[in-house]
Design a protein around this motif. Structure first.
Motif, PDB file in Angstrom:
ATOM      1  N   PRO A  10       0.828  -1.122   0.053  1.00  0.00           N
ATOM      2  CA  PRO A  10      -0.023  -0.026   0.019  1.00  0.00           C
ATOM      3  C   PRO A  10       0.915   1.422   0.079  1.00  0.00           C
ATOM      4  N   GLY A  11       0.512   2.107  -0.663  1.00  0.00           N
ATOM      5  CA  GLY A  11       1.296   3.383  -1.052  1.00  0.00           C
ATOM      6  C   GLY A  11       2.251   3.424  -1.928  1.00  0.00           C
ATOM      7  N   VAL A  12       2.689   2.394  -2.732  1.00  0.00           N
ATOM      8  CA  VAL A  12       3.647   2.308  -3.696  1.00  0.00           C
ATOM      9  C   VAL A  12       2.905   2.554  -4.993  1.00  0.00           C
ATOM     10  N   VAL A  13       3.647   3.472  -5.609  1.00  0.00           N
ATOM     11  CA  VAL A  13       2.867   3.751  -7.182  1.00  0.00           C
ATOM     12  C   VAL A  13       3.478   2.932  -7.953  1.00  0.00           C
ATOM     13  N   ALA A  14       4.568   2.692  -8.008  1.00  0.00           N
ATOM     14  CA  ALA A  14       5.374   1.906  -8.973  1.00  0.00           C
ATOM     15  C   ALA A  14       6.839   1.629  -8.682  1.00  0.00           C
ATOM     16  N   ALA A  15       7.573   0.705  -9.326  1.00  0.00           N
ATOM     17  CA  ALA A  15       8.962   0.276  -9.028  1.00  0.00           C
ATOM     18  C   ALA A  15       9.669  -0.025  -9.977  1.00  0.00           C
ATOM     19  N   THR A  16      11.022   0.131 -10.168  1.00  0.00           N
ATOM     20  CA  THR A  16      11.854  -0.171 -11.277  1.00  0.00           C
ATOM     21  C   THR A  16      13.081  -0.826 -10.618  1.00  0.00           C
ATOM     22  N   VAL A  17      13.951  -1.173 -11.557  1.00  0.00           N
ATOM     23  CA  VAL A  17      15.504  -1.515 -11.110  1.00  0.00           C
ATOM     24  C   VAL A  17      16.220  -0.984 -12.308  1.00  0.00           C
ATOM     25  N   ASP A  18      17.674  -1.029 -11.903  1.00  0.00           N
ATOM     26  CA  ASP A  18      18.694  -0.178 -12.741  1.00  0.00           C
ATOM     27  C   ASP A  18      20.106  -0.969 -11.958  1.00  0.00           C
ATOM     28  N   GLY A  19      21.173  -0.474 -12.658  1.00  0.00           N
ATOM     29  CA  GLY A  19      22.501  -0.816 -12.158  1.00  0.00           C
ATOM     30  C   GLY A  19      23.089   0.200 -11.521  1.00  0.00           C
ATOM     31  N   CYS A  20      22.456   1.292 -11.195  1.00  0.00           N
ATOM     32  CA  CYS A  20      22.721   2.481 -10.438  1.00  0.00           C
ATOM     33  C   CYS A  20      21.765   3.222  -9.982  1.00  0.00           C
ATOM     34  N   THR A  21      21.884   4.259  -9.373  1.00  0.00           N
ATOM     35  CA  THR A  21      20.913   5.327  -8.897  1.00  0.00           C
ATOM     36  C   THR A  21      21.279   6.508  -9.438  1.00  0.00           C
ATOM     37  N   PRO A  22      20.360   7.667  -9.791  1.00  0.00           N
ATOM     38  CA  PRO A  22      20.849   8.863 -10.248  1.00  0.00           C
ATOM     39  C   PRO A  22      21.868   9.491  -9.392  1.00  0.00           C
ATOM     40  N   VAL A  23      22.843  10.503  -9.752  1.00  0.00           N
ATOM     41  CA  VAL A  23      23.586  11.113  -9.463  1.00  0.00           C
ATOM     42  C   VAL A  23      24.463  10.257  -8.540  1.00  0.00           C
ATOM     43  N   SER A  24      25.154   9.306  -9.177  1.00  0.00           N
ATOM     44  CA  SER A  24      25.958   8.357  -8.431  1.00  0.00           C
ATOM     45  C   SER A  24      26.865   8.038  -9.653  1.00  0.00           C
ATOM     46  N   THR A  25      28.073   7.189  -9.395  1.00  0.00           N
ATOM     47  CA  THR A  25      29.191   6.798 -10.187  1.00  0.00           C
ATOM     48  C   THR A  25      29.312   5.556 -10.481  1.00  0.00           C
ATOM     49  N   GLY A  26      28.213   4.587 -10.337  1.00  0.00           N
ATOM     50  CA  GLY A  26      28.356   3.084 -10.404  1.00  0.00           C
ATOM     51  C   GLY A  26      27.529   2.782 -11.558  1.00  0.00           C
ATOM     52  N   CYS A  27      27.259   3.476 -12.612  1.00  0.00           N
ATOM     53  CA  CYS A  27      26.334   3.124 -13.810  1.00  0.00           C
ATOM     54  C   CYS A  27      27.404   2.258 -14.655  1.00  0.00           C
ATOM     55  N   ALA A  28      26.946   1.404 -15.321  1.00  0.00           N
ATOM     56  CA  ALA A  28      27.541   0.457 -16.352  1.00  0.00           C
ATOM     57  C   ALA A  28      28.170   1.360 -17.551  1.00  0.00           C
ATOM     58  N   ASN A  29      29.278   1.006 -17.973  1.00  0.00           N
ATOM     59  CA  ASN A  29      29.530   1.674 -19.313  1.00  0.00           C
ATOM     60  C   ASN A  29      29.984   0.710 -20.282  1.00  0.00           C
ATOM     61  N   SER A  30      29.631   1.136 -21.284  1.00  0.00           N
ATOM     62  CA  SER A  30      29.798   0.262 -22.587  1.00  0.00           C
ATOM     63  C   SER A  30      30.235   1.150 -23.977  1.00  0.00           C
ATOM     64  N   THR A  31      30.594   0.395 -24.993  1.00  0.00           N
ATOM     65  CA  THR A  31      30.610   1.277 -26.115  1.00  0.00           C
ATOM     66  C   THR A  31      29.722   0.876 -27.068  1.00  0.00           C
ATOM     67  N   LEU A  32      29.347   1.935 -27.881  1.00  0.00           N
ATOM     68  CA  LEU A  32      28.102   1.946 -28.913  1.00  0.00           C
ATOM     69  C   LEU A  32      28.696   1.437 -30.319  1.00  0.00           C
ATOM     70  N   TYR A  33      28.028   0.632 -30.915  1.00  0.00           N
ATOM     71  CA  TYR A  33      28.201   0.297 -32.336  1.00  0.00           C
ATOM     72  C   TYR A  33      26.608   0.465 -33.072  1.00  0.00           C
ATOM     73  N   VAL A  34      26.795   1.066 -34.408  1.00  0.00           N
ATOM     74  CA  VAL A  34      25.442   1.226 -34.830  1.00  0.00           C
ATOM     75  C   VAL A  34      25.493   0.305 -35.917  1.00  0.00           C
ATOM     76  N   ILE A  35      24.226  -0.184 -36.293  1.00  0.00           N
ATOM     77  CA  ILE A  35      24.331  -1.125 -37.414  1.00  0.00           C
ATOM     78  C   ILE A  35      24.204  -0.344 -38.704  1.00  0.00           C
ATOM     79  N   GLY A  36      24.935  -0.778 -39.758  1.00  0.00           N
ATOM     80  CA  GLY A  36      24.656   0.033 -41.154  1.00  0.00           C
ATOM     81  C   GLY A  36      25.819   1.103 -41.124  1.00  0.00           C
ATOM     82  N   ARG A  37      26.665   1.283 -40.024  1.00  0.00           N
ATOM     83  CA  ARG A  37      27.728   2.134 -40.055  1.00  0.00           C
ATOM     84  C   ARG A  37      29.171   1.415 -39.986  1.00  0.00           C
ATOM     85  N   PRO A  38      30.224   1.925 -40.346  1.00  0.00           N
ATOM     86  CA  PRO A  38      31.477   1.322 -40.214  1.00  0.00           C
ATOM     87  C   PRO A  38      31.875   0.945 -38.898  1.00  0.00           C
TER      88      PRO A  38
END
Length: 824
Positions: free
Chosen positions: A505-533
Motif C-alpha cells: 500500500p502506498g507504492v505507485v510503481a517500482a523499477t530496477v537499474d544498475g545504479c541510482t541517479p547522481v552516482s558513479t556506479g552506472c555500467a559503461n559500454s561502447t556503442l556500435y550502430v548497424i549500417g555504419r563502419p
C-alpha cells in the motif's frame, strides 16, 4: 612578565586572543584533515613496508593506466616475487554481496574475499580462534570457513566466546567460524566485517572468480627484509612483461605494452584528485592565518605606539632598549600563545563533531578497493601541530611591535602630549602599519572571491536541472548471489521482487537499474550502430547502459519525447528494443531519426554482437546519472531487464507519502520474493542527492567561513589604523573645526585618507585573486574563476566594510570640541 599579564584584562587582550584562537583553530582543523588524507600511515604494523601491486597498460592513445589482477595472474605474480622481493603477498577484493541469515532478519554485510596469506601480510592476529585452515582455491562448501569482525561478533552474536566452530549462514551456504579479528580491524577496504577465501567466493558470489580473465582483484605485499620499494618496482617491470606473455590481459591489444608496478600502501590509498582539493584548503587557511597574524600585529603596534612616552620614561630611568623590547615582545607573545592554546582546544572539541565529506572518508582507488583511513584524530601529531601553530603565531605577531623601542626619541617622546608620527593611510607615507592594512585588504579580497565563487558554483549546481523528481522516491540495493541467480534466472527474481513491492500500500510503481541517479556506479559500454563502419574497440564512443523495468521512466518522472516506452511484452524472446535519452539522440544521430535504428554494445552483456542488436523504439529526457562533480548527464541507452540483466540491482520505488515510512513493508515484500534477500544502502533519493553535493557543500561552507572571518579582520584592521591616526591628530582636527570645517568635511577627510591604502590593497587583491582562483577552477561548477559579477560584488562589499571602519572614528573626530582639542 607582569607588563605582559596586565594586558589580559583589557579589551585589546580579548580581541587578540580571539583572533589568534579562530585562526589557529581553523589551521589546526584543516591541517588535521590534510594529515589524515595524505600523510598519516594506514593503521597497520610497519605500514611503510606494505605495497599494492598493479598491472600497467601503456598505450599511445591513453597513456599509462593501472589495472588490478585476475586470480590466475596473481598466482604467476606470487611465484615470481616471493620470497626474493616480498616476504608475503595476498589478494583482497571488496564484496558487498554477502547476506547473513539465521538468528534474526537477513543482514547485509560488507566483506572481503582474501587469500590465506592476507592476515600474515598485514601482521594481523585474531583475538579468538585462528585464520583459514583450508587451501584458498578450495571451492567445496563442505570446507567453508569465515572470519568475523569484532563489531559483527558483538552485534549479531552477543560476543559469544564459543563462536569459533559455530556454523553461520552466508548467501545460503553454511560456514564454520574460524576466528574473530581484533577491534577496529576492517581490512584494507576499511569497512569489512567478515572474510572468506577466494574458493568460497566462487561458490557463493561469482562463479568465475578463480578463472576469469577480468582484472578485478587487488594484491598487497610486504617487502622482504633489506628490499626497498624502488628495487621491487624495477624488478616488477620485467616480471610484469613475463606475466602478460604467459597470461595476456587483452590478447588483441595492438601496440599496447603491459607490465607491472607497485605503490606504497599510503600512496595507493591517496586519490590523486584529492591533492587539488588539499592544495586549495591549505592555501585558503594559510591566507587566513597570515591575515589574522597581520591583524594582531597591527593591534599590538598600535598599543606599543600609544605607550611611547611610557617607554621613553623607562629608558630615561635606566632601562635598556633591549629590556623594553623584551617586555613588548613578551606581551604580544603571551597573548598569541594564549590564543593558540584556546584555538587548539576549540579544534579538539570540533574535530569529533566535524562532518567530513564522503570523498574524504569513503573507500577509494579503483571501485573502493582501498579504505581512505582518513579519519582525523587527536593524537601526538595533532598536539604537535597545534603547538607549532601557536608558537609561530606568537613569534609572527610579537616581532614587529618589539622593534619599536629601537626607534625611541627621548627628546620628542618625553614631551607631554607630543604628537606621534602618524601612521595613517597615505600613499606618500607607506608606513609599516599601512603596509599591514594593505596586506590585510588584499588577503581578505582573495578569500572573499574564493568564497563567493564557491557559493555561486554551489548555487548553480543545486539549480541544475537533473531530469527527474527526487521527492517521494526510495532507493536500495538487492545483492543476491550471482551463483544462485545467474543472468538466466535474474529476470524471474526481479519479476517477483517488483511484483511484491508494487503490492505494498502506498507504492505507485517500482523499477530496477544498475545504479541510482547522481552516482558513479552506472555500467559503461561502447556503442556500435548497424549500417555504419565498425570502429575499433578503443575508438568506439562510450555510453551508459541501463537494464530497467517498464515503469522506470514513470518512477523517475522522465518524459517520453518520441516513440514508445517499454511494456511487459518486451521479454527475452521478443524483438530486442532500446530507448535512448535526448543527448544520445543529438550526439549519435544528429541529422537523422534514431527511431528504428539498431545498435549493439561492447562488454560482457548479450548485446555484444551485431546479431544481438536492439532496435531503438523511443527517446526520453536527459537524466543526471553521473556524479554532480563531473558531467552528470551522459548518453544513456536503456534496455528491458526481462531481455537481459544481472541479479544485483538498485531498486527505485515511487511512493505516495514519505518513502522512509514504507521501508518496513517493502523489506517484508522483498523477503516474500526470497527470504534470503536483504536491503542494502536504503536511502531516499533526496538523501542521495544531498550526499552527491556534500563535497561541494563542505568546500563552500569552509571557504565561506574563511571569507567571513577575513572580512571581519580586514574591517578591524582598517578601523585600528584609522582610529589611532585620528587620535594622534586630535589637535589638527580641532584646528580644522575652529577654522570652519563642518562635520561632513571632517568625515570626508578621514574616510578619504583612511581608504587610500585599502584601495591599493583592493587592486593588489584583484591580481592575487586572479592567480589564486586558477587553483580553484577545478572545484567550480558552471562558473568561471574570473566571473566579473562575483569580483565586482565582493569588491563593493569589502569597500563598504572599509568605509564603515573609517566612518566610526571619523564620526568621533567630527564631534571633537575645538577648545579641548587645542589644549591637548
Amino acid at each position: 612578565m607582569r607588563y605582559a599579564a596586565r594586558v589580559l584584562r583589557t579589551p585589546l587582550g580579548v580581541v587578540v586572543i580571539a583572533t589568534i584562537a579562530i585562526a589557529t583553530a581553523a589551521c589546526t582543523l584543516v591541517a588535521a584533515l590534510v594529515d589524515a588524507a595524505l600523510f598519516r600511515p594506514p593503521p597497520f604494523r610497519d605500514a611503510n613496508r606494505l605495497a599494492v601491486f598493479y598491472i600497467t597498460r601503456e598505450s599511445p592513445r591513453r597513456g599509462v593506466e593501472r589495472q588490478r589482477w585476475s586470480f590466475p595472474r596473481f598466482l604467476l605474480l606470487r611465484d615470481a616475487v616471493r620470497p626474493r622481493l616480498f616476504s608475503d603477498i595476498a589478494t583482497f577484493t571488496r564484496t558487498s554481496t554477502l547476506t547473513l541469515t539465521g538468528d534474526g532478519e537477513p543482514e547485509p554485510i560488507e566483506g572481503e574475499v582474501v587469500s590465506t596469506d592476507y592476515f600474515r601480510t598485514l601482521a594481523i592476529q585474531p583475538m579468538l580462534g585462528g585464520t583459514f585452515t583450508v587451501d584458498e582455491s578450495d571451492a567445496s562448501v563442505a570446507h567453508a570457513e569465515v572470519l568475523l569482525g569484532a563489531d559483527l561478533w558483538r552485534r549479531r552474536f552477543g560476543a559469544d566466546s564459543a563462536i569459533v566452530g559455530r556454523r553461520v549462514t552466508i548467501n545460503g551456504v553454511a560456514f564454520t567460524v574460524a576466528g574473530v579479528l581484533g577491534n577496529g580491524f576492517g581490512g584494507l577496504t576499511g569497512r569489512a566485517e567478515l572474510w572468506i577465501r577466494p574458493g568460497m567466493a566462487a561458490a557463493i558470489t561469482y562463479a568465475d572468480y578463480l578463472k576469469t580473465n577480468q582484472n578485478f582483484i587487488s594484491v598487497v605485499g610486504r617487502l622482504a627484509r633489506g628490499v626497498t620499494l624502488g628495487t621491487a618496482e624495477a624488478a616488477l617491470q620485467s616480471i610484469g612483461v613475463s606475466i602478460d606473455r604467459a597470461q595476456p590481459s587483452v590478447p588483441d591489444a595492438r601496440g599496447d605494452r603491459f607490465s607491472a608496478t607497485a605503490l606504497s600502501l599510503n600512496a595507493a590509498r591517496v586519490d590523486p584528485q584529492e591533492r587539488q582539493w588539499v592544495l586549495l584548503l591549505i592555501t585558503a587557511v594559510t591566507l587566513l592565518f597570515v591575515l589574522a597574524c597581520a591583524n594582531v600585529t597591527n593591534l599590538l603596534m598600535a598599543r606599543a605606539l600609544g605607550r611611547r612616552r611610557e617607554m621613553a620614561i623607562r629608558s630615561a630611568l635606566g632601562a635598556t632598549r633591549r629590556e623594553i623590547a623584551r617586555d613588548v615582545f613578551a606581551e604580544g607573545a603571551l597573548l598569541a600563545l594564549l590564543g593558540g592554546a584556546v584555538g587548539a582546544l576549540i579544534a579538539a572539541l570540533l574535530l569529533p563533531a566535524l562532518t567530513l565529506p564522503a570523498r574524504l572518508i569513503a573507500p577509494r582507488n579503483m571501485y573502493g578497493s582501498l579504505g581512505a583511513f582518513a579519519d582525523p584524530q587527536i593524537d601526538g601529531r595533532f598536539i604537535t601541530l597545534a603547538t607549532g601553530l601557536a608558537v609561530l603565531a606568537a613569534f609572527a605577531c610579537a616581532l614587529f611591535p618589539a622593534l619599536l623601542p629601537q626607534r625611541l626619541d627621548l627628546t620628542r617622546d618625553l614631551k607631554d602630549g607630543a604628537p606621534n608620527v602618524t601612521l595613517g593611510a597615505s600613499p606618500r607615507r607607506l608606513t609599516a602599519r599601512a603596509s599591514i592594512v594593505m596586506l590585510e585588504t588584499a588577503l581578505a579580497l582573495v578569500l572573499l572571491v574564493a568564497g563567493g565563487l564557491m557559493i555561486e558554483s554551489y548555487r548553480r549546481l543545486r539549480a541544475m536541472p537533473l531530469g527527474f523528481t527526487p521527492s517521494g522516491m526510495l532507493t536500495f540495493w538487492i545483492r543476491p548471489s550471482e551463483v544462485e541467480y545467474p543472468v538466466s534466472r535474474a529476470p524471474a527474481l526481479l519479476d517477483q521482487v517488483l511484483g511484491e513491492i508494487e503490492r505494498v500500500p502506498g507504492v505507485v510503481a517500482a523499477t530496477v537499474d544498475g545504479c541510482t541517479p547522481v552516482s558513479t556506479g552506472c555500467a559503461n559500454s561502447t556503442l556500435y550502430v548497424i549500417g555504419r563502419p565498425q570502429p575499433r574497440p578503443e575508438d568506439a564512443p562510450p555510453v551508459l547502459r541501463h537494464y530497467v523495468a517498464p515503469e522506470h521512466f514513470r518512477v523517475l518522472g522522465v518524459p517520453l519525447l518520441r516513440g514508445r516506452l517499454f511494456t511487459p511484452d518486451d521479454r527475452a524472446r521478443s524483438t530486442r528494443v532500446a530507448i535512448i535519452n535526448r543527448l544520445a539522440a543529438e550526439r549519435f544521430f544528429p541529422n537523422e531519426d534514431p527511431i528504428g535504428k539498431r545498435v549493439w554494445f561492447g562488454g560482457g552483456s548479450n548485446y555484444d554482437r551485431p546479431d544481438s542488436a536492439a532496435e531503438i523504439i523511443g527517446i526520453v529526457g536527459n537524466l543526471a546519472y553521473q556524479s554532480l562533480d563531473e558531467r552528470p548527464i551522459q548518453p544513456d541507452f536503456y534496455t528491458p531487464y526481462r531481455q537481459f540483466t544481472y541479479a544485483s540491482r538498485a531498486v527505485l520505488v515511487r511512493t505516495l507519502g514519505d518513502p522512509a515510512a514504507a521501508v518496513p513493508a517493502i523489506r517484508r515484500a522483498v523477503q516474500r520474493a526470497d527470504p534470503g534477500l536483504a536491503l542494502y544502502e536504503v536511502r531516499t533519493m533526496e538523501d542521495r542527492l544531498g550526499d552527491a553535493s556534500a563535497g561541494r557543500r563542505f568546500d563552500t561552507m569552509l571557504l565561506s567561513a574563511f571569507a567571513a572571518v577575513a572580512l571581519l579582520l580586514a574591517g578591524l584592521g582598517i578601523y585600528a589604523v584609522v582610529a589611532h591616526s585620528v587620535a594622534q591628530r586630535t589637535r589638527e582636527v580641532g584646528i580644522r573645526v575652529a577654522l570652519g570645517a563642518t562635520t561632513r568635511d571632517v568625515i570626508a577627510l578621514v574616510v578619504g585618507e583612511g581608504m587610500t591604502i585599502p584601495a591599493i590593497g583592493l587592486a593588489l587583491g584583484v591580481l592575487a585573486s586572479l592567480a589564486f582562483t586558477r587553483v580553484l577552477q577545478a572545484s567550480l561548477f558552471g562558473v568561471s574563476a574570473t566571473n566579473p559579477f562575483v569580483y565586482l560584488v565582493l569588491i563593493v562589499v569589502l569597500t563598504l566594510v572599509g568605509v564603515l571602519a573609517c566612518y566610526v572614528p571619523a564620526r568621533r573626530a567630527a564631534r571633537v570640541d575645538p577648545v579641548v582639542a587645542l589644549k591637548t
